[in-house]
Design a protein around this motif. Sequence first.
Motif, PDB file in Angstrom:
ATOM      1  N   CYS A 191       8.207   8.715  -2.715  1.00 23.12           N
ATOM      2  CA  CYS A 191       8.494   7.916  -2.623  1.00 23.12           C
ATOM      3  C   CYS A 191       7.719   6.916  -2.926  1.00 23.12           C
ATOM      4  O   CYS A 191       6.422   6.304  -2.850  1.00 23.12           O
ATOM      5  N   PRO A 192       7.994   5.706  -4.040  1.00 25.57           N
ATOM      6  CA  PRO A 192       7.641   4.579  -4.389  1.00 25.57           C
ATOM      7  C   PRO A 192       6.919   3.129  -3.773  1.00 25.57           C
ATOM      8  O   PRO A 192       6.523   2.661  -3.507  1.00 25.57           O
ATOM      9  N   ARG A 193       7.691   3.468  -2.244  1.00 32.78           N
ATOM     10  CA  ARG A 193       8.258   2.311  -1.569  1.00 32.78           C
ATOM     11  C   ARG A 193       7.044   2.633  -0.299  1.00 32.78           C
ATOM     12  O   ARG A 193       5.841   1.724  -0.345  1.00 32.78           O
ATOM     13  N   CYS A 194       7.411   3.688   0.237  1.00 33.00           N
ATOM     14  CA  CYS A 194       6.140   3.891   1.543  1.00 33.00           C
ATOM     15  C   CYS A 194       4.901   4.998   0.934  1.00 33.00           C
ATOM     16  O   CYS A 194       4.011   5.477   1.704  1.00 33.00           O
ATOM     17  N   ARG A 195       4.841   6.251  -0.269  1.00 33.92           N
ATOM     18  CA  ARG A 195       4.356   6.895  -0.521  1.00 33.92           C
ATOM     19  C   ARG A 195       3.859   7.711  -0.214  1.00 33.92           C
ATOM     20  O   ARG A 195       2.869   8.982  -0.003  1.00 33.92           O
ATOM     21  N   ALA A 196       5.852   8.174   0.861  1.00 39.50           N
ATOM     22  CA  ALA A 196       5.414   9.916   1.772  1.00 39.50           C
ATOM     23  C   ALA A 196       5.798  10.578   0.459  1.00 39.50           C
ATOM     24  O   ALA A 196       6.411  10.420  -0.091  1.00 39.50           O
ATOM     25  N   PRO A 197       4.863  11.861   0.533  1.00 38.27           N
ATOM     26  CA  PRO A 197       5.464  13.077  -0.202  1.00 38.27           C
ATOM     27  C   PRO A 197       6.811  13.519   0.187  1.00 38.27           C
ATOM     28  O   PRO A 197       7.428  13.546   1.412  1.00 38.27           O
ATOM     29  N   VAL A 198       7.200  13.593  -1.180  1.00 38.98           N
ATOM     30  CA  VAL A 198       8.576  13.925  -1.035  1.00 38.98           C
ATOM     31  C   VAL A 198       9.365  15.228  -2.415  1.00 38.98           C
ATOM     32  O   VAL A 198       8.524  15.199  -3.044  1.00 38.98           O
ATOM     33  N   LEU A 199      10.866  15.751  -1.939  1.00 43.15           N
ATOM     34  CA  LEU A 199      10.797  16.729  -2.376  1.00 43.15           C
ATOM     35  C   LEU A 199      12.759  16.136  -3.885  1.00 43.15           C
ATOM     36  O   LEU A 199      13.913  15.825  -2.687  1.00 43.15           O
ATOM     37  N   ARG A 200      12.463  15.808  -4.426  1.00 42.54           N
ATOM     38  CA  ARG A 200      13.910  15.453  -5.712  1.00 42.54           C
ATOM     39  C   ARG A 200      14.181  16.244  -6.190  1.00 42.54           C
ATOM     40  O   ARG A 200      13.320  17.556  -6.357  1.00 42.54           O
ATOM     41  N   GLN A 201      15.989  16.255  -5.784  1.00 46.87           N
ATOM     42  CA  GLN A 201      16.335  18.070  -6.041  1.00 46.87           C
ATOM     43  C   GLN A 201      17.802  17.549  -6.263  1.00 46.87           C
ATOM     44  O   GLN A 201      18.460  16.335  -5.194  1.00 46.87           O
ATOM     45  N   TRP A 202      18.804  17.741  -6.963  1.00 48.42           N
ATOM     46  CA  TRP A 202      20.344  18.048  -7.266  1.00 48.42           C
ATOM     47  C   TRP A 202      20.695  19.060  -6.337  1.00 48.42           C
ATOM     48  O   TRP A 202      20.637  20.224  -6.981  1.00 48.42           O
ATOM     49  N   VAL A 203      21.054  19.541  -5.372  1.00 51.37           N
ATOM     50  CA  VAL A 203      21.913  20.274  -4.986  1.00 51.37           C
ATOM     51  C   VAL A 203      23.299  20.855  -4.787  1.00 51.37           C
ATOM     52  O   VAL A 203      24.310  19.559  -4.443  1.00 51.37           O
ATOM     53  N   VAL A 233      13.848  20.340   6.738  1.00 49.31           N
ATOM     54  CA  VAL A 233      13.390  19.395   6.533  1.00 49.31           C
ATOM     55  C   VAL A 233      15.021  18.242   6.134  1.00 49.31           C
ATOM     56  O   VAL A 233      15.589  18.875   6.435  1.00 49.31           O
ATOM     57  N   THR A 234      14.525  17.011   6.311  1.00 47.31           N
ATOM     58  CA  THR A 234      15.423  16.273   6.529  1.00 47.31           C
ATOM     59  C   THR A 234      15.583  14.888   5.473  1.00 47.31           C
ATOM     60  O   THR A 234      14.246  15.174   4.859  1.00 47.31           O
ATOM     61  N   GLU A 235      16.546  14.253   4.884  1.00 47.07           N
ATOM     62  CA  GLU A 235      16.714  13.390   3.823  1.00 47.07           C
ATOM     63  C   GLU A 235      15.325  12.627   4.085  1.00 47.07           C
ATOM     64  O   GLU A 235      15.507  11.514   4.985  1.00 47.07           O
ATOM     65  N   HIS A 236      14.569  12.010   3.417  1.00 43.54           N
ATOM     66  CA  HIS A 236      13.948  10.451   3.731  1.00 43.54           C
ATOM     67  C   HIS A 236      14.293   9.109   3.759  1.00 43.54           C
ATOM     68  O   HIS A 236      15.348   9.347   3.065  1.00 43.54           O
ATOM     69  N   ARG A 237      13.684   8.897   4.759  1.00 44.76           N
ATOM     70  CA  ARG A 237      14.375   7.176   5.392  1.00 44.76           C
ATOM     71  C   ARG A 237      12.397   6.478   4.934  1.00 44.76           C
ATOM     72  O   ARG A 237      12.058   6.664   6.119  1.00 44.76           O
ATOM     73  N   CYS A 238      12.766   5.368   4.253  1.00 43.39           N
ATOM     74  CA  CYS A 238      11.163   4.443   4.738  1.00 43.39           C
ATOM     75  C   CYS A 238      11.082   4.327   6.161  1.00 43.39           C
ATOM     76  O   CYS A 238      11.929   3.770   6.266  1.00 43.39           O
ATOM     77  N   THR A 279       8.119   1.627   5.685  1.00 45.70           N
ATOM     78  CA  THR A 279       8.090   0.474   5.669  1.00 45.70           C
ATOM     79  C   THR A 279       8.676  -0.621   4.820  1.00 45.70           C
ATOM     80  O   THR A 279       9.709   0.015   4.344  1.00 45.70           O
ATOM     81  N   GLU A 280       8.890  -1.838   5.050  1.00 41.05           N
ATOM     82  CA  GLU A 280       8.733  -3.030   4.246  1.00 41.05           C
ATOM     83  C   GLU A 280       8.412  -2.857   2.976  1.00 41.05           C
ATOM     84  O   GLU A 280       7.312  -2.368   2.627  1.00 41.05           O
ATOM     85  N   PRO A 281       9.813  -3.332   1.945  1.00 42.16           N
ATOM     86  CA  PRO A 281       9.386  -3.588   0.351  1.00 42.16           C
ATOM     87  C   PRO A 281       7.703  -4.251   0.119  1.00 42.16           C
ATOM     88  O   PRO A 281       7.964  -5.457   1.103  1.00 42.16           O
ATOM     89  N   THR A 282       7.281  -4.410  -0.729  1.00 38.70           N
ATOM     90  CA  THR A 282       6.453  -5.150  -0.840  1.00 38.70           C
ATOM     91  C   THR A 282       6.625  -5.965  -2.380  1.00 38.70           C
ATOM     92  O   THR A 282       7.502  -5.528  -3.200  1.00 38.70           O
TER      93      THR A 282
END
Length: 99
Positions: free
Chosen positions: A14-26, A86-91, A93-96
């Motif tokens: 994730c560009p905001r919180c840097r958590a590992p995520v999976l991006r995909q068209w389903v 898994v579930t959809e990512h939700r940040c 953290t606040e954006p910098t």
Amino acid sequence: MSRPGSAGAADSRCPRCRAPVLRQWVGQIAAVHVVADLRPLTPSEQAAVREPNRLIWCLRQASPYTPARLAWTGRSHPAGCPHPHVTEHRCTTEPTTLF
């Protein structure tokens, strides 16, 4: 990481919180772009985070050599599914700010 338009999934952060995520068209006809957390959820955690606009996804991988694929956990999804969910990512953290 997959290239745009391929059938695979892109592991990224994730560009905001840097958590590992999976991006995909389903989906085949009306695809949905999903950004999902990679941490598997227990059934009680799934119930706690499920919302109308935050779905639970089944993370399937046919073999260690193929990319993981997300599948929707709708009514026809088996109750005893052995795959991680898994579930959809939700940040959280606040954006910098840059300034």
